[in-house]
Scaffold this active site. Structure first.
Site, PDB file in Angstrom:
ATOM      1  CE  LYS A 129      60.567  24.095  -7.691  1.00 26.22           C
ATOM      2  NZ  LYS A 129      61.496  24.049  -6.199  1.00 26.22           N
ATOM      3  NE  ARG A 155      56.809  25.689  -2.684  1.00 29.93           N
ATOM      4  CZ  ARG A 155      56.555  26.883  -3.315  1.00 29.93           C
ATOM      5  NH1 ARG A 155      56.493  26.962  -4.739  1.00 29.93           N
ATOM      6  NH2 ARG A 155      58.015  26.821  -2.883  1.00 29.93           N
ATOM      7  NE  ARG A 215      67.392  30.708  -4.910  1.00 34.12           N
ATOM      8  CZ  ARG A 215      66.789  29.975  -5.272  1.00 34.12           C
ATOM      9  NH1 ARG A 215      65.967  29.265  -6.137  1.00 34.12           N
ATOM     10  NH2 ARG A 215      65.328  29.925  -3.877  1.00 34.12           N
ATOM     11  NE  ARG A 235      63.152  33.339  -3.743  1.00 34.24           N
ATOM     12  CZ  ARG A 235      62.853  32.785  -3.701  1.00 34.24           C
ATOM     13  NH1 ARG A 235      63.007  32.172  -4.999  1.00 34.24           N
ATOM     14  NH2 ARG A 235      61.894  31.549  -3.071  1.00 34.24           N
ATOM     15  NE  ARG A 283      62.528  28.803   0.672  1.00 33.97           N
ATOM     16  CZ  ARG A 283      63.033  29.176  -0.023  1.00 33.97           C
ATOM     17  NH1 ARG A 283      63.856  30.163   0.623  1.00 33.97           N
ATOM     18  NH2 ARG A 283      63.461  29.493  -1.451  1.00 33.97           N
TER      19      ARG A 283
HETATM   20  P1  AMP Z   1      59.473  29.420  -4.578  1.00 32.56           P
HETATM   21  O1  AMP Z   1      59.982  31.020  -5.710  1.00 32.56           O
HETATM   22  O2  AMP Z   1      59.234  28.685  -5.612  1.00 32.56           O
HETATM   23  O3  AMP Z   1      60.178  29.246  -3.764  1.00 32.56           O
HETATM   24  O4  AMP Z   1      58.164  30.400  -4.210  1.00 32.56           O
HETATM   25  C1  AMP Z   1      58.424  31.100  -3.010  1.00 32.56           C
HETATM   26  C2  AMP Z   1      57.774  31.269  -2.059  1.00 32.56           C
HETATM   27  O5  AMP Z   1      55.727  31.530  -3.036  1.00 32.56           O
HETATM   28  C3  AMP Z   1      57.108  30.100  -0.859  1.00 32.56           C
HETATM   29  O6  AMP Z   1      57.984  30.067   0.505  1.00 32.56           O
HETATM   30  C4  AMP Z   1      56.001  30.710  -0.741  1.00 32.56           C
HETATM   31  O7  AMP Z   1      55.323  31.008  -0.083  1.00 32.56           O
HETATM   32  C5  AMP Z   1      54.949  31.303  -2.075  1.00 32.56           C
HETATM   33  N1  AMP Z   1      54.811  30.430  -2.483  1.00 32.56           N
HETATM   34  C6  AMP Z   1      55.012  29.620  -4.858  1.00 32.56           C
HETATM   35  N2  AMP Z   1      54.451  28.732  -5.127  1.00 32.56           N
HETATM   36  C7  AMP Z   1      53.055  28.260  -3.697  1.00 32.56           C
HETATM   37  C8  AMP Z   1      52.679  27.498  -3.995  1.00 32.56           C
HETATM   38  N3  AMP Z   1      52.176  26.829  -4.984  1.00 32.56           N
HETATM   39  N4  AMP Z   1      51.780  27.245  -3.131  1.00 32.56           N
HETATM   40  C9  AMP Z   1      52.001  28.347  -2.165  1.00 32.56           C
HETATM   41  N5  AMP Z   1      52.570  29.075  -1.777  1.00 32.56           N
HETATM   42  C10 AMP Z   1      53.949  29.080  -2.752  1.00 32.56           C
END
Ligand code: AMP
Length: 373
Positions: free
Chosen positions: A196, A271, A310, A316, A328
């Site tokens: 993404k 999400r 990654r 991260r 996840r």
């Molecule tokens: P990402 O970079 O999109 O993989 O997001 C990393 C982390 O941020 C996720 O594992 C969640 O803990 C939190 N997070 C990001 N976007 C959301 C969302 N829309 N709803 C809930 N948690 C989120």
């Protein structure tokens, strides 16, 4: 509901209005605890809001009513309305003006300035509705019930040619429900590691969209040590979702901060179905809607490998541990996948194969986006 020649439909129901009115009254009770405010309600439109608000105001206070004249032309401000009918002495008083709706804000700015010439201790405004898109003044609105887009509304004091004021709910013109802004708003969807981030950069570059990536926003807050960052950290470190309302409020603020854009690309959001519903509401409030969802499909095995790869460079914590990655992916399957059905039901879903060359995938995404326009 028909009033004269126009058809209206429900926009804000009475329960929502009353809950908001109570919340505003509580705020006023708190702010004016040891004071003795004088409420000045502007007729006709504010009579119902003023009536309900005063039922919940419990500080010592008085209320009076004024009207505004029909338009009076002035050289400096163009057409303006004057306040008429104020009998009370407002010198050294704490004034709260009650309005039903602030749109251009011009008349209210003028009235507030006139009041200030009479030497009150303070002047604040309580308005049930506000149209931020139309109000270009720097009028300070301390108590606002609902920010709404520029649509024609009636009921709960507001009228169409004098009618509709007695309705308990607020209604909008039926034809105004259609999308008013020509924006391209995309949801980029896919499990963690689907690509993404990489693809969103290319989409933004080509279609000049504003990126709202909730994961990035949380990481930014985290690195800056904000309260929001601290709140999100525990969830993120474990690979869990941050609570819906926290995410929704953050996105709401981001949308409001963005004045002018061709559209948004939502990345990592929504999400959950609750987030998708909230996003629809936020966009409707802004006179627009989601154009489509682009879903990147990648097998689970490939995902885990990509994320671990990654993790070697991203720094991260949630990318480096196989269990957290699996958490996840599991949460994605349980909570996030239903979001795809949400958009499928609206006929806004396009699936793209996420395995292959970056440029080939992007070409397929572009074709799907062009089909939306
Ligand atoms: P990402 O970079 O999109 O993989 O997001 C990393 C982390 O941020 C996720 O594992 C969640 O803990 C939190 N997070 C990001 N976007 C959301 C969302 N829309 N709803 C809930 N948690 C989120």
């Amino acid at each position: 509901m028909k009033i004269k020649d126009k058809e209206f439909e429900l926009y804000i129901d009475n329960t929502k209005i009353i809950n908001k009115v109570k919340a505003l009254a509580e705020q006023i009770n708190e702010d004016y605890k040891d004071k003795n405010p004088l409420f000045i309600a502007i007729l006709n439109g504010s009579f119902m809001f003023a009536g309900d608000l005063m039922k919940y105001v419990d500080v010592d206070s008085q209320i009076t009513f004024i009207k505004v004249s029909s338009y009076v032309a002035t050289q400096s401000t163009g057409n303006i309305k004057e306040a008429i009918g104020l009998q009370e002495n407002i010198f050294q008083r704490d004034i709260i003006i009650i309005e039903d709706i602030v749109d251009s804000g011009k008349t209210l700015t003028h009235i507030t300035e006139r009041f200030k010439e009479l030497g009150p201790k303070s002047v604040e405004i309580a308005t049930l509705l506000h149209k931020p898109e139309v109000n270009k003044t720097d009028l300070s609105l301390k108590y606002v019930g609902f920010d709404i887009p520029n649509k024609f509304v009636i009921g709960y004091g507001l009228d169409y040619d004098g009618y509709g004021r007695n309705e308990q709910c607020i209604y909008q013109l039926s034809e105004e429900k259609t999308i008013t802004k020509n924006m391209l708003n995309l949801v980029l969807f896919g499990p963690p590691g689907a690509g993404k981030g990489t693809q969103s950069e290319k989409i933004i570059d080509k279609y000049k969209l504003t990126h709202i990536a909730t994961g990035d926003l949380f990481r930014k807050n985290l690195s800056e040590g904000t309260a929001l960052g601290k709140l999100a950290q525990g969830y993120m470190d474990e690979g869990h979702l941050v609570p819906d309302q926290v995410v929704i409020d953050m996105v709401d603020q981001k949308i409001r901060e963005t004045a002018d854009t061709n559209g948004f690309i939502f990345d990592g959001f929504p999400r959950t179905v609750a987030q998708a519903e909230a996003l629809d509401e936020l966009l409707t409030k802004n006179g627009t809607a989601i154009s489509g969802m682009i879903a990147l499909e990648v097998s689970e095995e490939e995902l885990v490998n990509r994320i671990l790869e990654r993790g070697k460079t991203s720094g991260r914590a949630d990318d480096q541990n196989i269990e957290k990655i699996q958490t996840r992916v599991k949460i994605y399957n349980n909570e996030t996948l239903p979001v795809a059905s949400f958009y499928k039901a609206q006929n806004k879903f396009s699936s793209i194969n996420g395995i292959g060359g970056i440029d080939d995938i992007f070409e397929n995404i572009s074709a799907a986006i062009d089909a939306l326009k």
